[in-house]
Design an enzyme around this catalytic site. Structure first.
Site, PDB file in Angstrom:
ATOM      1  N   HIS A 208       0.873  -1.172   0.000  1.00 27.70           N
ATOM      2  CA  HIS A 208       0.000   0.000   0.000  1.00 27.70           C
ATOM      3  C   HIS A 208       0.913   1.224   0.000  1.00 27.70           C
ATOM      4  O   HIS A 208       1.643   1.448   0.958  1.00 27.70           O
ATOM      5  CB  HIS A 208      -0.900  -0.015   1.251  1.00 27.70           C
ATOM      6  CG  HIS A 208      -1.727   1.226   1.410  1.00 27.70           C
ATOM      7  ND1 HIS A 208      -3.107   1.214   1.388  1.00 27.70           N
ATOM      8  CD2 HIS A 208      -1.383   2.523   1.607  1.00 27.70           C
ATOM      9  CE1 HIS A 208      -3.557   2.443   1.555  1.00 27.70           C
ATOM     10  NE2 HIS A 208      -2.524   3.262   1.693  1.00 27.70           N
ATOM     11  N   ARG A 291      -8.818  14.482   3.273  1.00 24.82           N
ATOM     12  CA  ARG A 291      -8.621  15.008   4.624  1.00 24.82           C
ATOM     13  C   ARG A 291      -7.191  14.762   5.056  1.00 24.82           C
ATOM     14  O   ARG A 291      -6.424  14.112   4.348  1.00 24.82           O
ATOM     15  CB  ARG A 291      -9.553  14.275   5.588  1.00 24.82           C
ATOM     16  CG  ARG A 291      -9.332  12.766   5.486  1.00 24.82           C
ATOM     17  CD  ARG A 291     -10.040  11.982   6.548  1.00 24.82           C
ATOM     18  NE  ARG A 291     -10.071  10.570   6.251  1.00 24.82           N
ATOM     19  CZ  ARG A 291      -9.082   9.703   6.457  1.00 24.82           C
ATOM     20  NH1 ARG A 291      -7.934  10.120   6.982  1.00 24.82           N
ATOM     21  NH2 ARG A 291      -9.199   8.440   6.154  1.00 24.82           N
TER      22      ARG A 291
HETATM   23  P1  ADP Z   1     -11.078   1.339   3.058  1.00 25.64           P
HETATM   24  O1  ADP Z   1     -11.647   2.598   2.476  1.00 25.64           O
HETATM   25  O2  ADP Z   1     -12.114   0.475   3.706  1.00 25.64           O
HETATM   26  O3  ADP Z   1      -9.889   1.569   3.895  1.00 25.64           O
HETATM   27  P2  ADP Z   1      -9.421   0.676   0.740  1.00 25.64           P
HETATM   28  O4  ADP Z   1      -9.959   0.595  -0.636  1.00 25.64           O
HETATM   29  O5  ADP Z   1      -8.615   1.884   1.095  1.00 25.64           O
HETATM   30  O6  ADP Z   1     -10.623   0.479   1.774  1.00 25.64           O
HETATM   31  O7  ADP Z   1      -8.542  -0.615   1.043  1.00 25.64           O
HETATM   32  C1  ADP Z   1      -8.022  -0.866   2.326  1.00 25.64           C
HETATM   33  C2  ADP Z   1      -6.980  -1.938   2.236  1.00 25.64           C
HETATM   34  O8  ADP Z   1      -7.535  -3.152   1.723  1.00 25.64           O
HETATM   35  C3  ADP Z   1      -5.819  -1.623   1.292  1.00 25.64           C
HETATM   36  O9  ADP Z   1      -4.828  -0.844   1.912  1.00 25.64           O
HETATM   37  C4  ADP Z   1      -5.343  -3.036   0.975  1.00 25.64           C
HETATM   38  O10 ADP Z   1      -4.580  -3.543   2.047  1.00 25.64           O
HETATM   39  C5  ADP Z   1      -6.611  -3.829   0.897  1.00 25.64           C
HETATM   40  N1  ADP Z   1      -7.105  -3.855  -0.506  1.00 25.64           N
HETATM   41  C6  ADP Z   1      -7.954  -2.987  -1.097  1.00 25.64           C
HETATM   42  N2  ADP Z   1      -8.165  -3.306  -2.390  1.00 25.64           N
HETATM   43  C7  ADP Z   1      -7.439  -4.424  -2.654  1.00 25.64           C
HETATM   44  C8  ADP Z   1      -7.230  -5.252  -3.807  1.00 25.64           C
HETATM   45  N3  ADP Z   1      -7.824  -5.001  -4.986  1.00 25.64           N
HETATM   46  N4  ADP Z   1      -6.401  -6.329  -3.683  1.00 25.64           N
HETATM   47  C9  ADP Z   1      -5.796  -6.605  -2.498  1.00 25.64           C
HETATM   48  N5  ADP Z   1      -5.961  -5.868  -1.377  1.00 25.64           N
HETATM   49  C10 ADP Z   1      -6.768  -4.788  -1.447  1.00 25.64           C
END
Ligand code: ADP
Length: 448
Positions: A208, A291
């Site tokens: 990430h 934010r």
């Molecule tokens: P939220 O808004 O609930 O935090 P995110 O879209 O930011 O959701 O995703 C949170 C975490 O979930 C990411 O940092 C990653 O670790 C995991 N994640 C999200 N999308 C994927 C994906 N397509 N494949 C693998 N892991 C994912």
């Protein structure tokens, strides 16, 4: 120039914002629930107003009470911090309708990015690379099957209104799709009152990596580099670094350019973060946060900038006053999120803090609202302290983190300090060799 800012938040972030205000000579108004009357953010503010009973929906999410507090105290602007009302477009509109300044982006951009499907569509249209997935919402199981067949398993079903890792379910094979789809929908309906879901390819070993951006009201946009937030449990960040161990200066510059160009075209203003998954040298956008982020201090340490001060200046209408080439990166920074939870079971541990000793010394920063005698209330997020270290390079930052964690003492409640001490000793962490899945297995005690 603002004379007085109301901070619509609590805990360490309310203090963080107060500190920036004080250095700018701006008065501060704290708001608090009845459970927080003795909290540090209330004690240190110039003025404070009680806005309701303990439950967040009656206090920190109580828009009429917060607007009344601003009106009674004559505040010019409201800083929402993170969480609570920070990504509530309606709140931003109401603040402005009351003649106050909302310290953040426009309500239109908050609304756009709050809908993760709309955010992906917008960013894709601006040339930002996306995680392969559905083209918009997936209304039913039949569509889900078609999308999964196209992008290939494993797939991830995600809530359009998602946040905090909720409403997200993996289907590794066709026979898991039915249940994953149903559960993701039900969870997102329960958590967000909206059961719209979309689909993405589930990446098996991404990091990430997110970019911090700041834009003024005159069209200038800069980025402050990336943060690596791959150390997560249940899709929630535990440790963050700037820069990413996986990225070099050229990679940062390339992606930084894409990100700033997109936001300039969008006409975005104030602070924002674009979140990406990074695998095999490829970036794929997942969402944008409109934010200040919990992990903003690591960026501040490597860039030598006060991001809250920048947010306030921009909200006042000032120009950034510098360009991308003026942003310099120095050394490495790491942040540990310390929560009031059992370090193995993660059971919340509110209660009275009997002793509190924060580490110090060169390159050590502690953002916390704890003090000895403080009663951690059971009603809110369990984050109680952020330990941030900065050093000339990553190995030196790790050594500094290890010694700062040794010095840190919080007695009377359980905290995740012991877990952070284990992470810092782990060879994979020390090598910078980890994906978003590593910590989950490490915590469970399995093979990483
Ligand atoms: P939220 O808004 O609930 O935090 P995110 O879209 O930011 O959701 O995703 C949170 C975490 O979930 C990411 O940092 C990653 O670790 C995991 N994640 C999200 N999308 C994927 C994906 N397509 N494949 C693998 N892991 C994912």
């Amino acid at each position: 120039m603002f004379q007085k800012i109301l901070i619509a938040n609590r805990g360490e972030i309310a203090l963080r914002i107060q500190r920036a205000c004080r250095e700018l000579g701006i008065g501060t108004v704290a708001v608090h629930s009845t459970a927080d009357a003795e909290a540090m953010h209330v004690r240190l503010a110039d003025e404070s107003v009680c806005i309701g009973p303990p439950a967040a929906k009656d206090s920190y999410l109580n828009i009429p009470a917060i607007l009344s507090a601003a009106s009674i105290t004559g505040a010019d602007a409201i800083h929402p911090g993170y969480g609570f009302l920070s990504e509530n477009a309606r709140f931003a509109e109401m603040v402005e309708a009351h003649g106050l300044t909302f310290i953040g982006p426009s309500s239109a951009h908050i609304r756009m990015m709050g809908d993760k499907i709309a955010a992906k569509t917008a960013m894709g249209g601006l040339g930002v690379p996306l995680v392969p997935g559905s083209d918009g919402a997936v209304p039913d199981l039949a569509t889900a099957r078609t999308v999964a067949a196209r992008i290939g398993y494993p797939v991830l079903i995600k809530a359009a209104a998602g946040g905090g890792g909720r409403g997200m379910k993996v289907a590794r094979a066709p026979d898991e799709l039915d249940e994953a789809f149903g559960t993701a929908r039900a969870e997102s309906r329960a958590a967000f009152g909206n059961d719209a879901v979309y689909m993405e390819k589930y990446l098996d070993r991404p990091r990430h990596v997110e970019f911090q951006v700041m834009a003024d009201q005159h069209g200038a946009v800069v980025h402050f580099g990336e943060r690596d937030c791959s150390l997560q449990r249940r899709h929630q960040k535990l440790v963050e670094e700037a820069g990413s161990p996986a990225l070099d200066a050229a990679g940062r510059e390339r992606m930084g350019e894409t990100v700033t160009a997109a936001l300039a075209q969008l006409g975005y203003r104030n602070a924002g973060t674009l979140e990406f998954l990074y695998q095999d040298g490829q970036f794929a956008f997942i969402e944008m946060n409109t934010r200040l982020q919990v992990e903003h201090p690591v960026t501040e340490m490597v860039c030598g900038i006060d991001l809250v001060r920048e947010q306030i200046r921009i909200a006042e209408g000032e120009a950034l006053g510098y360009g991308q080439s003026d942003v310099r990166f120095s050394g490495h920074a790491i942040e540990c999120r310390i929560t009031a939870e059992h370090p193995e079971t993660f059971v919340p541990s509110p209660g009275r803090v009997t002793a509190f000793h924060a580490p110090g010394g060169l390159g050590v920063r502690v953002d916390s609202a704890l003090y000895a005698g403080y009663q951690v209330p059971p009603y809110y997020d369990s984050l109680v302290a952020k330990l941030i270290v900065h050093a000339p390079d990553r190995p030196a930052a790790i050594a500094r983190l290890a010694r700062a964690l040794e010095e840190f003492a919080v007695l009377g409640i359980e905290t995740t300090l012991p877990l952070h001490r284990r992470i810092v000793e782990a060879p994979e962490f020390q090598a910078g060799d980890y994906t978003i899945h590593w910590l989950e297995r490490f915590v469970a005690g399995g093979e990483p």
